[in-house]
Design an enzyme around this catalytic site. Structure first.
Site, mmCIF file in Angstrom:
data_model
loop_
_atom_site.group_PDB
_atom_site.id
_atom_site.type_symbol
_atom_site.label_atom_id
_atom_site.label_comp_id
_atom_site.label_asym_id
_atom_site.label_seq_id
_atom_site.Cartn_x
_atom_site.Cartn_y
_atom_site.Cartn_z
ATOM 1 N N HIS A 142 -1.469 -4.412 -2.341
ATOM 2 C CA HIS A 142 -1.369 -5.827 -1.978
ATOM 3 C C HIS A 142 -0.461 -6.636 -2.887
ATOM 4 O O HIS A 142 -0.248 -6.292 -4.043
ATOM 5 C CB HIS A 142 -2.763 -6.447 -1.982
ATOM 6 C CG HIS A 142 -3.741 -5.736 -1.096
ATOM 7 N ND1 HIS A 142 -3.519 -5.541 0.247
ATOM 8 C CD2 HIS A 142 -4.941 -5.165 -1.356
ATOM 9 C CE1 HIS A 142 -4.554 -4.897 0.773
ATOM 10 N NE2 HIS A 142 -5.420 -4.643 -0.172
ATOM 11 N N ASP A 149 -5.552 0.497 -3.202
ATOM 12 C CA ASP A 149 -6.060 -0.876 -3.123
ATOM 13 C C ASP A 149 -5.629 -1.652 -4.368
ATOM 14 O O ASP A 149 -6.396 -2.418 -4.950
ATOM 15 C CB ASP A 149 -7.583 -0.935 -2.928
ATOM 16 C CG ASP A 149 -8.044 -2.281 -2.353
ATOM 17 O OD1 ASP A 149 -7.187 -3.166 -2.114
ATOM 18 O OD2 ASP A 149 -9.262 -2.445 -2.142
HETATM 19 MN MN MN Z 1 -7.586 -4.110 -0.095
#
Ligand code: MN
Length: 320
Positions: A12, A283
Site C-alpha cells: 500500500h 501487506d
Molecule cells: Mn492491506
C-alpha cells in the site's frame, strides 16, 4: 543472503489528499507507529525499495491504502479522487518501471463510472487490475447493478483484489469489543462474507472468467470449503449454483498470504485450494516484509510449490 524472487501485491501507499480516509483505524494506533507508517506509505524510493530488496520482493503491485475512496461519501468527489490517485500512481510506476506495477483505485458508487475508470487505468495506464476496499456505503457488489463492472473486468482479463474495510454497521457480536471489530477478526468476517455474497449471488456463474483475490490467507474461506458444500446442500434456500461452492474457492477466488505468516495455515490453504491458488504478499507497510520473506522461504514446501507461491502464480495472473 540469497532471497527467492517474490512478487507481492497487497502493498500500500497513500497519495497526498487521502490520509484522512484512514483515520477510522489509524486513530487507534500510538502516534509513533502512525508517523512511521505515514513515512513509509508516502515513500516510493529508498525506504520502500530498500525493504523490497532486503526481502527479495522483485516486483510490487501497489495500491492505495484503505479505505481510500470507499470511505468517501460524496460520489462525485470519489470519482475525481480515484482518477487523481490513479494518475499519481502511474507517475510513481513510471519512475521505477521494473519494480512497480499498479492496481487501480475505483469509486464503486456508480458502476458505470467504475467501468470507465477501470478501463482507463488498465488500457490507458497499464495497471494490472484493481483493489477495492469492500462495500460502498453498505452496498455490496453482488448487486446486479454491478454486472456491467464484472463483465468488463472479465473482458479485460484482470483481477479485483477485495481488501478489508469496516462494515457500515458493526455486527452485534463485535459491539463492545473494538479489539475484535477491526483487523484482528472483524475485517476478515466482513470481507470473507462479501466474497461469499459474490459466490452465492452467482457473479462467478454469470462471469466465469472473473478472478477475485482475497488477502490474509483467504479471510478464512479455504478452511470452510467442505462445510460450505455440506450445509448449502441442506439449506440452499432455493439458490442454484452451477458448481459446488467449494469449486469456486481456488479457481475464481484465489488468495494471498498477506499478514498470516503461519506455516500450518499455508499448508492447509494449499491442501484445500491447490498450489496455483495461493500467492505471496506482505501487506506493506502494516506487516513486516522480512518476517513475510523468512516465513515463505522457510515454510515446508517443495521447491516447485514455493516458486509458484513466491512468483510463478503472480506472473501468470498478471501476465508479467
Ligand atoms: Mn492491506
Amino acid at each position: 543472503m540469497t532471497r527467492i524472487r517474490k512478487i507481492a501485491f497487497e502493498e500500500h501507499f497513500t497519495a497526498e489528499g487521502f490520509q484522512h480516509y484512514a483515520k477510522s483505524f489509524m486513530q487507534h494506533m500510538d502516534p509513533a507507529s502512525v508517523a512511521c507508517l505515514a513515512s513509509r506509505l508516502s515513500d516510493f524510493d529508498d525506504i520502500r525499495l530498500g525493504e523490497m530488496n532486503a526481502a527479495g520482493v522483485d516486483i510490487a503491485v501497489l495500491s492505495q491504502s484503505g479505505p481510500g475512496v470507499q470511505g468517501e461519501e460524496d460520489p462525485a468527489r470519489a470519482i475525481a479522487q480515484a482518477s487523481r490517485n490513479n494518475d499519481f500512481l502511474a507517475r510513481q510506476v513510471e519512475r521505477h518501471p521494473t519494480r512497480y506495477r499498479g492496481f487501480a483505485t475505483l469509486s464503486m458508487h456508480d458502476p458505470a463510472a467504475a467501468v470507465a475508470e477501470l478501463e482507463r487505468a488498465v488500457v490507458g495506464l497499464g495497471f494490472k487490475g484493481c483493489l477495492v476496499n469492500g462495500h460502498t456505503q453498505g452496498r455490496y457488489y453482488d448487486d446486479r447493478a454491478y454486472d456491467v463492472f464484472w463483465e468488463r473486468l472479465q473482458e479485460l482479463e484482470v483481477p479485483m483484489y477485495l481488501h478489508p474495510a469496516d462494515p457500515l454497521v458493526q455486527p452485534l457480536a463485535c459491539q463492545g469489543h473494538p479489539e475484535l471489530a477491526g483487523a484482528a477478526w472483524g475485517w476478515g468476517v466482513e470481507t470473507g462474507t462479501h466474497a461469499l455474497r459474490l459466490l452465492f449471488g452467482g457473479v462467478f456463474d454469470r462471469f466465469p472468467g472473473v478472478t477475485l483475490i482475497l488477502g490474509h490467507m483467504g479471510e478464512g474461506l479455504p478452511f470452510q470449503r467442505w462445510r460450505l458444500d455440506s450445509r448449502f446442500a441442506v439449506y440452499s434456500h432455493g439458490i442454484a449454483l452451477q458448481r459446488r461452492p467449494s469449486e469456486y474457492i481456488g479457481t475464481n477466488i484465489v488468495i494471498t498470504t498477506s499478514g498470516v505468516c503461519s506455516p500450518g495455515a499455508l499448508a492447509g490453504a494449499i491442501a484445500e485450494m491447490g498450489p496455483e491458488a495461493v500467492m505471496f504478499s506482505v501487506d506493506y507497510p502494516y506487516e513486516s516484509s522480512l518476517i513475510a520473506a523468512d516465513f515463505i522461504e522457510q515454510a515446508p514446501l517443495d521447491d516447485a510449490t514455493r516458486a509458484l507461491v513466491c512468483h510463478g502464480n503472480a506472473e501468470r495472473l498478471f501476465k508479467l
